[in-house]
Design a protein around this motif. Sequence first.
Motif, PDB file in Angstrom:
ATOM      1  N   ASP A 262       0.728  -1.193  -0.067  1.00  0.00           N
ATOM      2  CA  ASP A 262      -0.016  -0.132   0.012  1.00  0.00           C
ATOM      3  C   ASP A 262       0.894   1.186   0.034  1.00  0.00           C
ATOM      4  OD1 ASP A 262      -2.512  -1.500  -0.025  1.00  0.00           O
ATOM      5  OD2 ASP A 262      -2.561  -1.619   2.244  1.00  0.00           O
ATOM      6  N   ALA A 263       2.145   1.097  -0.296  1.00  0.00           N
ATOM      7  CA  ALA A 263       2.936   2.296  -0.245  1.00  0.00           C
ATOM      8  C   ALA A 263       2.803   3.194  -1.316  1.00  0.00           C
ATOM      9  CB  ALA A 263       4.580   1.895  -0.345  1.00  0.00           C
ATOM     10  N   LYS A 264       2.663   4.568  -1.169  1.00  0.00           N
ATOM     11  CA  LYS A 264       2.948   5.375  -2.306  1.00  0.00           C
ATOM     12  C   LYS A 264       4.103   6.101  -2.516  1.00  0.00           C
ATOM     13  CE  LYS A 264      -1.799   4.764  -2.475  1.00  0.00           C
ATOM     14  NZ  LYS A 264      -2.042   3.358  -2.665  1.00  0.00           N
ATOM     15  N   PHE A 265       4.379   6.433  -3.715  1.00  0.00           N
ATOM     16  CA  PHE A 265       5.829   7.012  -3.927  1.00  0.00           C
ATOM     17  C   PHE A 265       5.516   8.609  -4.522  1.00  0.00           C
ATOM     18  CE2 PHE A 265       6.735   2.880  -4.233  1.00  0.00           C
ATOM     19  CZ  PHE A 265       7.890   2.719  -3.997  1.00  0.00           C
ATOM     20  N   THR A 266       6.571   9.425  -3.740  1.00  0.00           N
ATOM     21  CA  THR A 266       6.796  10.718  -4.288  1.00  0.00           C
ATOM     22  C   THR A 266       8.218  10.698  -4.752  1.00  0.00           C
ATOM     23  OG1 THR A 266       6.861  13.098  -3.605  1.00  0.00           O
ATOM     24  CG2 THR A 266       7.543  11.535  -2.093  1.00  0.00           C
ATOM     25  N   HIS A 267       8.685  11.493  -5.751  1.00  0.00           N
ATOM     26  CA  HIS A 267       9.810  11.396  -6.332  1.00  0.00           C
ATOM     27  C   HIS A 267      10.491  13.013  -5.883  1.00  0.00           C
ATOM     28  CE1 HIS A 267       8.106   8.255  -8.324  1.00  0.00           C
ATOM     29  NE2 HIS A 267       9.383   7.738  -8.500  1.00  0.00           N
ATOM     30  N   GLY A 268      11.674  12.882  -6.002  1.00  0.00           N
ATOM     31  CA  GLY A 268      12.662  13.931  -5.805  1.00  0.00           C
ATOM     32  C   GLY A 268      13.993  13.741  -6.242  1.00  0.00           C
ATOM     33  N   ILE A 269      14.915  14.423  -6.294  1.00  0.00           N
ATOM     34  CA  ILE A 269      16.447  14.352  -6.730  1.00  0.00           C
ATOM     35  C   ILE A 269      17.417  14.431  -5.321  1.00  0.00           C
ATOM     36  CG2 ILE A 269      18.281  14.953  -8.101  1.00  0.00           C
ATOM     37  CD1 ILE A 269      15.991  13.971  -9.707  1.00  0.00           C
ATOM     38  N   CYS A 270      18.135  13.359  -5.118  1.00  0.00           N
ATOM     39  CA  CYS A 270      19.106  13.452  -4.057  1.00  0.00           C
ATOM     40  C   CYS A 270      20.177  14.475  -4.528  1.00  0.00           C
ATOM     41  CB  CYS A 270      19.399  11.983  -3.858  1.00  0.00           C
ATOM     42  SG  CYS A 270      20.725  11.241  -4.898  1.00  0.00           S
ATOM     43  N   PRO A 271      20.750  14.903  -3.542  1.00  0.00           N
ATOM     44  CA  PRO A 271      21.984  15.859  -3.796  1.00  0.00           C
ATOM     45  C   PRO A 271      23.024  15.164  -4.826  1.00  0.00           C
ATOM     46  CG  PRO A 271      21.466  15.707  -1.576  1.00  0.00           C
ATOM     47  CD  PRO A 271      20.748  14.692  -1.992  1.00  0.00           C
TER      48      PRO A 271
ATOM     49  N   GLU B  68      25.154  15.450 -10.459  1.00  0.00           N
ATOM     50  CA  GLU B  68      25.841  14.561 -11.794  1.00  0.00           C
ATOM     51  C   GLU B  68      24.940  15.152 -13.012  1.00  0.00           C
ATOM     52  OE1 GLU B  68      24.752  10.416 -13.361  1.00  0.00           O
ATOM     53  OE2 GLU B  68      25.516  10.482 -11.396  1.00  0.00           O
ATOM     54  N   THR B  69      23.555  15.519 -12.468  1.00  0.00           N
ATOM     55  CA  THR B  69      22.744  16.139 -13.683  1.00  0.00           C
ATOM     56  C   THR B  69      23.206  17.616 -13.926  1.00  0.00           C
ATOM     57  OG1 THR B  69      20.825  14.801 -12.752  1.00  0.00           O
ATOM     58  CG2 THR B  69      20.404  16.870 -14.143  1.00  0.00           C
ATOM     59  N   LEU B  70      23.491  18.411 -12.865  1.00  0.00           N
ATOM     60  CA  LEU B  70      24.306  19.672 -13.002  1.00  0.00           C
ATOM     61  C   LEU B  70      25.483  19.531 -13.865  1.00  0.00           C
ATOM     62  CD1 LEU B  70      24.247  22.653 -12.738  1.00  0.00           C
ATOM     63  CD2 LEU B  70      25.389  22.312 -10.408  1.00  0.00           C
TER      64      LEU B  70
END
Length: 94
Positions: A74-83, A88-90
């Motif tokens: 029954d877990a729900k997810f929310t997304h973000g970007i870890c530091p 790495e993306t930067l």
Amino acid sequence: MSGTHQDITKRKHAEEALRKTIEEREKLIKELQSALDNVKTLQGLIPICASCKKIRDDKGFWNQVEGYISEHTDAKFTHGICPDCAKETLWRCV
């Protein structure tokens, strides 16, 4: 007219304490039952790719971790970007 007199103060305090204890116990039982109703546990081995972290389902298909866990719990997810990923993306953009 003669009668007997008995102080029942201690008995009344004991009855009140017992009533409060019973109410607290019933409240705790309800809270625990509610918590149990909301628990859904994954058990056993979960085949996961060491590289991309996809999970293989019972039919042999590979799924995103989020989809697999959402389907089996029954877990729900929310997304973000870890530091670390943000850095790495930067660096990729520069």
